[in-house]
Design a protein around this motif. Structure first.
Motif, PDB file in Angstrom:
ATOM      1  N   ALA A  40      49.932 103.093 -52.308  1.00 36.83           N
ATOM      2  CA  ALA A  40      50.578 102.674 -53.559  1.00 36.83           C
ATOM      3  C   ALA A  40      51.516 101.510 -53.279  1.00 36.83           C
ATOM      4  N   ASP A  41      51.583 100.586 -54.235  1.00 35.17           N
ATOM      5  CA  ASP A  41      52.412  99.406 -54.064  1.00 35.17           C
ATOM      6  C   ASP A  41      53.817  99.592 -54.632  1.00 35.17           C
ATOM      7  N   SER A  42      53.975 100.540 -55.560  1.00 33.55           N
ATOM      8  CA  SER A  42      55.282 100.746 -56.187  1.00 33.55           C
ATOM      9  C   SER A  42      55.903 102.054 -55.700  1.00 33.55           C
ATOM     10  N   GLU A  43      57.227 102.132 -55.841  1.00 34.76           N
ATOM     11  CA  GLU A  43      57.937 103.356 -55.429  1.00 34.76           C
ATOM     12  C   GLU A  43      57.530 104.539 -56.306  1.00 34.76           C
ATOM     13  N   ASP A  44      57.352 104.306 -57.621  1.00 39.82           N
ATOM     14  CA  ASP A  44      56.902 105.388 -58.508  1.00 39.82           C
ATOM     15  C   ASP A  44      55.517 105.884 -58.109  1.00 39.82           C
ATOM     16  N   GLY A  45      54.650 104.942 -57.717  1.00 36.47           N
ATOM     17  CA  GLY A  45      53.310 105.337 -57.279  1.00 36.47           C
ATOM     18  C   GLY A  45      53.347 106.185 -56.023  1.00 36.47           C
ATOM     19  N   ARG A  46      54.224 105.811 -55.095  1.00 38.27           N
ATOM     20  CA  ARG A  46      54.365 106.587 -53.859  1.00 38.27           C
ATOM     21  C   ARG A  46      54.886 107.989 -54.161  1.00 38.27           C
ATOM     22  N   ARG A  47      55.868 108.060 -55.046  1.00 37.11           N
ATOM     23  CA  ARG A  47      56.425 109.361 -55.407  1.00 37.11           C
ATOM     24  C   ARG A  47      55.380 110.240 -56.096  1.00 37.11           C
ATOM     25  N   ALA A  48      54.544 109.634 -56.919  1.00 34.86           N
ATOM     26  CA  ALA A  48      53.495 110.401 -57.603  1.00 34.86           C
ATOM     27  C   ALA A  48      52.492 110.964 -56.600  1.00 34.86           C
ATOM     28  N   ILE A  49      52.154 110.180 -55.583  1.00 34.87           N
ATOM     29  CA  ILE A  49      51.221 110.649 -54.546  1.00 34.87           C
ATOM     30  C   ILE A  49      51.842 111.789 -53.739  1.00 34.87           C
ATOM     31  N   LEU A  50      53.106 111.611 -53.353  1.00 33.71           N
ATOM     32  CA  LEU A  50      53.790 112.660 -52.594  1.00 33.71           C
ATOM     33  C   LEU A  50      53.933 113.937 -53.422  1.00 33.71           C
ATOM     34  N   GLY A  51      54.300 113.771 -54.684  1.00 31.91           N
ATOM     35  CA  GLY A  51      54.421 114.933 -55.562  1.00 31.91           C
ATOM     36  C   GLY A  51      53.093 115.644 -55.749  1.00 31.91           C
ATOM     37  N   SER A  52      52.020 114.879 -55.875  1.00 31.79           N
ATOM     38  CA  SER A  52      50.682 115.466 -56.026  1.00 31.79           C
ATOM     39  C   SER A  52      50.287 116.244 -54.785  1.00 31.79           C
ATOM     40  N   ALA A  53      50.555 115.654 -53.617  1.00 28.11           N
ATOM     41  CA  ALA A  53      50.228 116.336 -52.362  1.00 28.11           C
ATOM     42  C   ALA A  53      51.022 117.631 -52.226  1.00 28.11           C
ATOM     43  N   PHE A  54      52.308 117.580 -52.602  1.00 30.78           N
ATOM     44  CA  PHE A  54      53.161 118.766 -52.507  1.00 30.78           C
ATOM     45  C   PHE A  54      52.639 119.881 -53.418  1.00 30.78           C
ATOM     46  N   LEU A  55      52.294 119.540 -54.660  1.00 29.08           N
ATOM     47  CA  LEU A  55      51.793 120.545 -55.604  1.00 29.08           C
ATOM     48  C   LEU A  55      50.472 121.148 -55.131  1.00 29.08           C
ATOM     49  N   LEU A  56      49.566 120.303 -54.645  1.00 26.87           N
ATOM     50  CA  LEU A  56      48.280 120.808 -54.157  1.00 26.87           C
ATOM     51  C   LEU A  56      48.466 121.743 -52.969  1.00 26.87           C
ATOM     52  N   LEU A  57      49.297 121.318 -52.039  1.00 27.54           N
ATOM     53  CA  LEU A  57      49.495 122.125 -50.835  1.00 27.54           C
ATOM     54  C   LEU A  57      50.218 123.426 -51.162  1.00 27.54           C
ATOM     55  N   ALA A  58      51.217 123.354 -52.043  1.00 23.22           N
ATOM     56  CA  ALA A  58      51.935 124.568 -52.440  1.00 23.22           C
ATOM     57  C   ALA A  58      50.972 125.562 -53.085  1.00 23.22           C
ATOM     58  N   GLY A  59      50.110 125.056 -53.981  1.00 22.89           N
ATOM     59  CA  GLY A  59      49.137 125.934 -54.624  1.00 22.89           C
ATOM     60  C   GLY A  59      48.189 126.576 -53.624  1.00 22.89           C
ATOM     61  N   ALA A  60      47.713 125.782 -52.670  1.00 23.11           N
ATOM     62  CA  ALA A  60      46.762 126.294 -51.682  1.00 23.11           C
ATOM     63  C   ALA A  60      47.412 127.342 -50.775  1.00 23.11           C
ATOM     64  N   PHE A  61      48.634 127.062 -50.304  1.00 25.25           N
ATOM     65  CA  PHE A  61      49.302 127.994 -49.392  1.00 25.25           C
ATOM     66  C   PHE A  61      49.716 129.274 -50.106  1.00 25.25           C
ATOM     67  N   VAL A  62      50.196 129.158 -51.337  1.00 27.14           N
ATOM     68  CA  VAL A  62      50.568 130.355 -52.088  1.00 27.14           C
ATOM     69  C   VAL A  62      49.326 131.207 -52.366  1.00 27.14           C
ATOM     70  N   ALA A  63      48.213 130.560 -52.727  1.00 28.42           N
ATOM     71  CA  ALA A  63      46.970 131.296 -52.967  1.00 28.42           C
ATOM     72  C   ALA A  63      46.522 132.027 -51.707  1.00 28.42           C
ATOM     73  N   ALA A  64      46.576 131.336 -50.557  1.00 31.39           N
ATOM     74  CA  ALA A  64      46.197 131.972 -49.290  1.00 31.39           C
ATOM     75  C   ALA A  64      47.136 133.129 -48.966  1.00 31.39           C
ATOM     76  N   GLY A  65      48.439 132.943 -49.231  1.00 31.95           N
ATOM     77  CA  GLY A  65      49.403 134.005 -48.979  1.00 31.95           C
ATOM     78  C   GLY A  65      49.165 135.223 -49.853  1.00 31.95           C
ATOM     79  N   VAL A  66      48.827 134.991 -51.121  1.00 34.40           N
ATOM     80  CA  VAL A  66      48.552 136.106 -52.039  1.00 34.40           C
ATOM     81  C   VAL A  66      47.312 136.887 -51.590  1.00 34.40           C
ATOM     82  N   VAL A  67      46.267 136.157 -51.197  1.00 38.81           N
ATOM     83  CA  VAL A  67      45.051 136.826 -50.708  1.00 38.81           C
ATOM     84  C   VAL A  67      45.364 137.655 -49.461  1.00 38.81           C
ATOM     85  N   ALA A  68      46.139 137.070 -48.534  1.00 32.02           N
ATOM     86  CA  ALA A  68      46.503 137.786 -47.315  1.00 32.02           C
ATOM     87  C   ALA A  68      47.370 139.003 -47.619  1.00 32.02           C
ATOM     88  N   TRP A  69      48.271 138.877 -48.601  1.00 35.46           N
ATOM     89  CA  TRP A  69      49.157 139.994 -48.963  1.00 35.46           C
ATOM     90  C   TRP A  69      48.340 141.190 -49.444  1.00 35.46           C
TER      91      TRP A  69
END
Length: 240
Positions: free
Chosen positions: A1-30
């Motif tokens: 991304a060329d803009s700071e907002d674009g970078r933040r959107a990418i980081l936020g997207s990665a965080f949400l995806l990873l949080a969802g994946a890890f929480v889902a894996a944790g729930v299955v393991a629980w």
């Protein structure tokens, strides 16, 4: 991304995806803890240990993307401080819970969970304040397209590295697995001492180098010298 907002959107997207994946894996393991405990540890009564590990797994999402952002911004002091802080908390609690309270395996798992909370929560709060609740559908789509094929690769690497412990427990005991795991750490020395310090600095830097006209020559030299260092370290560990 060329803009700071674009970078933040990418980081936020990665965080949400990873949080969802890890929480889902944790729930299955629980909820699958009794089955996992019976298959891996040989006793369904050890399901509470699996559940502690499942919670710790879910909290990994608070560490990965915030630490990646710290790397990208080349905030080396914070990166080292976070790693040392997590290590100090985990080692201290291991000693207290194992030696003074005699909690055994439960103590080791609780120490790891506490270290993830102690370091992960402040990093996650700091990250969310800086990146904000931004996300991008196109970024999420691109991350998934790139990342999904690697899930199978990572599972295969995990089985290749740790699968032998499963058979060792059947052939001997969990105590033998513990001793084997301790000895195995000498094998991990190559990655921890030879490769980890390099990749910590190289991962954010390589994207900047990729835009340079001499990128091929730089990548070539880095690959050559990295292999010289790793092969030399491997020989040293083997001999001494």
């Amino acid at each position: 991304a060329d803009s700071e907002d674009g970078r933040r959107a990418i980081l936020g997207s990665a965080f949400l995806l990873l949080a969802g994946a890890f929480v889902a894996a944790g729930v299955v393991a629980w909820f699958g803890a009794p089955l996992i405990a019976r298959l891996v540890l040989g006793d369904a009564a050890l399901a509470p240990l699996v559940r502690i590990a499942a919670v710790s797994l879910s909290l990994q999402c608070f560490l990965i993307i915030p630490l990646a952002e710290v790397q990208l911004r080349e905030e080396s002091r914070l990166f080292v401080a976070a790693g040392l802080g997590r290590l100090i908390v985990q080692i201290t609690l291991n000693i207290v819970l194992l030696v003074y309270f005699g909690l055994g395996m439960r103590g080791v798992l609780l120490a790891a969970l506490a270290a993830n909370v102690a370091v992960g929560f402040p990093l996650a709060i700091r990250f969310l304040r800086r990146a904000g609740p931004r996300y991008s559908r196109s970024a999420m789509r691109d991350i998934l397209r790139l990342g999904l094929p690697f899930i199978g690769v990572q599972l295969a690497k995990f089985v290749q590295t740790f699968g032998d412990r499963y058979f060792l427990r059947f052939a001997s005991s969990t105590a033998a697995v513990g001793l084997y795991g301790l000895g195995y750490q000498f094998g991990f020395l190559l990655a921890q001492v030879g490769f980890a310090p390099f990749i910590t600095a190289w991962e954010p830097l390589r994207f900047e180098i990729a835009r340079r006209p001499d990128r091929d020559a730089v990548f070539n030299r880095v690959f050559l010298f990295l292999n010289i260092v790793l092969l030399s370290a491997a020989v040293a560990i083997t001999l001494f």
